[in-house]
Design a protein around this motif. Structure first.
Motif, mmCIF file in Angstrom:
data_model
loop_
_atom_site.group_PDB
_atom_site.id
_atom_site.type_symbol
_atom_site.label_atom_id
_atom_site.label_comp_id
_atom_site.label_asym_id
_atom_site.label_seq_id
_atom_site.Cartn_x
_atom_site.Cartn_y
_atom_site.Cartn_z
ATOM 1 N N MET A 1 0.842 -1.188 0.000
ATOM 2 C CA MET A 1 0.000 0.000 0.000
ATOM 3 C C MET A 1 0.878 1.239 0.000
ATOM 4 N N GLU A 2 0.416 2.213 -0.661
ATOM 5 C CA GLU A 2 1.150 3.458 -0.712
ATOM 6 C C GLU A 2 0.746 4.344 0.464
ATOM 7 N N VAL A 3 1.489 5.401 0.635
ATOM 8 C CA VAL A 3 1.284 6.308 1.764
ATOM 9 C C VAL A 3 -0.131 6.881 1.775
ATOM 10 N N MET A 4 -0.603 7.311 0.633
ATOM 11 C CA MET A 4 -1.924 7.931 0.584
ATOM 12 C C MET A 4 -3.026 6.932 0.938
ATOM 13 N N GLN A 5 -2.854 5.676 0.563
ATOM 14 C CA GLN A 5 -3.839 4.666 0.929
ATOM 15 C C GLN A 5 -3.855 4.445 2.438
ATOM 16 N N VAL A 7 -2.920 6.606 4.739
ATOM 17 C CA VAL A 7 -3.497 7.805 5.347
ATOM 18 C C VAL A 7 -5.019 7.794 5.179
ATOM 19 N N GLY A 8 -5.483 7.388 4.001
ATOM 20 C CA GLY A 8 -6.919 7.306 3.765
ATOM 21 C C GLY A 8 -7.599 6.327 4.706
ATOM 22 N N ILE A 9 -7.003 5.154 4.863
ATOM 23 C CA ILE A 9 -7.548 4.149 5.788
ATOM 24 C C ILE A 9 -7.586 4.716 7.207
ATOM 25 N N ALA A 10 -6.512 5.377 7.609
ATOM 26 C CA ALA A 10 -6.444 5.932 8.960
ATOM 27 C C ALA A 10 -7.500 7.017 9.177
ATOM 28 N N ILE A 11 -7.676 7.894 8.204
ATOM 29 C CA ILE A 11 -8.656 8.984 8.352
ATOM 30 C C ILE A 11 -10.077 8.430 8.394
ATOM 31 N N ILE A 12 -10.379 7.497 7.497
ATOM 32 C CA ILE A 12 -11.721 6.898 7.478
ATOM 33 C C ILE A 12 -11.998 6.155 8.787
ATOM 34 N N SER A 13 -11.017 5.384 9.248
ATOM 35 C CA SER A 13 -11.201 4.629 10.481
ATOM 36 C C SER A 13 -11.338 5.548 11.687
ATOM 37 N N THR A 14 -10.541 6.601 11.719
ATOM 38 C CA THR A 14 -10.623 7.555 12.827
ATOM 39 C C THR A 14 -11.984 8.231 12.858
ATOM 40 N N ILE A 34 -8.425 -3.346 14.385
ATOM 41 C CA ILE A 34 -8.402 -3.918 13.039
ATOM 42 C C ILE A 34 -7.649 -2.996 12.078
ATOM 43 N N THR A 35 -7.881 -1.702 12.201
ATOM 44 C CA THR A 35 -7.178 -0.738 11.344
ATOM 45 C C THR A 35 -5.674 -0.810 11.580
ATOM 46 N N GLY A 36 -5.278 -0.892 12.832
ATOM 47 C CA GLY A 36 -3.858 -1.011 13.142
ATOM 48 C C GLY A 36 -3.246 -2.266 12.558
ATOM 49 N N ILE A 37 -3.965 -3.363 12.638
ATOM 50 C CA ILE A 37 -3.461 -4.622 12.086
ATOM 51 C C ILE A 37 -3.350 -4.545 10.564
#
Length: 128
Positions: A1-5, A7-14, A34-37
């Motif tokens: 996964m690239e950086v933007m993906q 970051v996107g996962i982190a923002i959506i999950s947050t 789950i997001t961390g994993i």
């Protein structure tokens, strides 16, 4: 996964955690874990290149493979422990996190002891 993906996962999950936390805090913790994993698993594959590069460099410098593999394991343990500690803290379990941190330090210390002994032995061989 690239950086933007990532970051996107982190923002959506947050955002999802913030919305859900009011009504279902246990579900918000589950989403955070789950997001961390997912993030951890997506970046582990990137480490293979670094490990191979370090081993090639060690071969060129005639450094024993045992030391390089031990150092790589120690770094891996430190990262995994930090990840687990942060998960515990995210779930509000600071006490467990502090015990895990202490245990991780003991593991790193005992695993690095052969390197310390080797360094002391080299110093003793140099001294008259």
């Amino acid at each position: 996964m690239e950086v933007m993906q990532l970051v996107g996962i982190a923002i959506i999950s947050t955002t999802l955690c913030l919305v859900i936390k009011k009504d279902r805090p246990e579900m918000a913790n589950f989403i955070a874990i789950i997001t961390g994993i997912v993030i951890l698993l997506s970046v582990i594959s990137k480490l293979n290149f670094i490990i191979e590069s370090v081993q090639n460099l060690a071969d060129k410098a005639n450094i024993p493979t045992m030391y390089i593999s031990l150092i790589i394991k120690l770094i891996g343990i430190a990262y995994i422990m930090e990840f687990a500690i942060q998960l515990c803290k995210d779930c509000g379990e600071g006490n467990i996190a502090s015990k895990l941190e202490f245990g991780g330090k003991i593991i790193v210390m005992t695993m690095s002891f052969p390197i310390l002994l080797s360094i002391v032995e080299m110093i003793l061989n140099i001294m008259p």
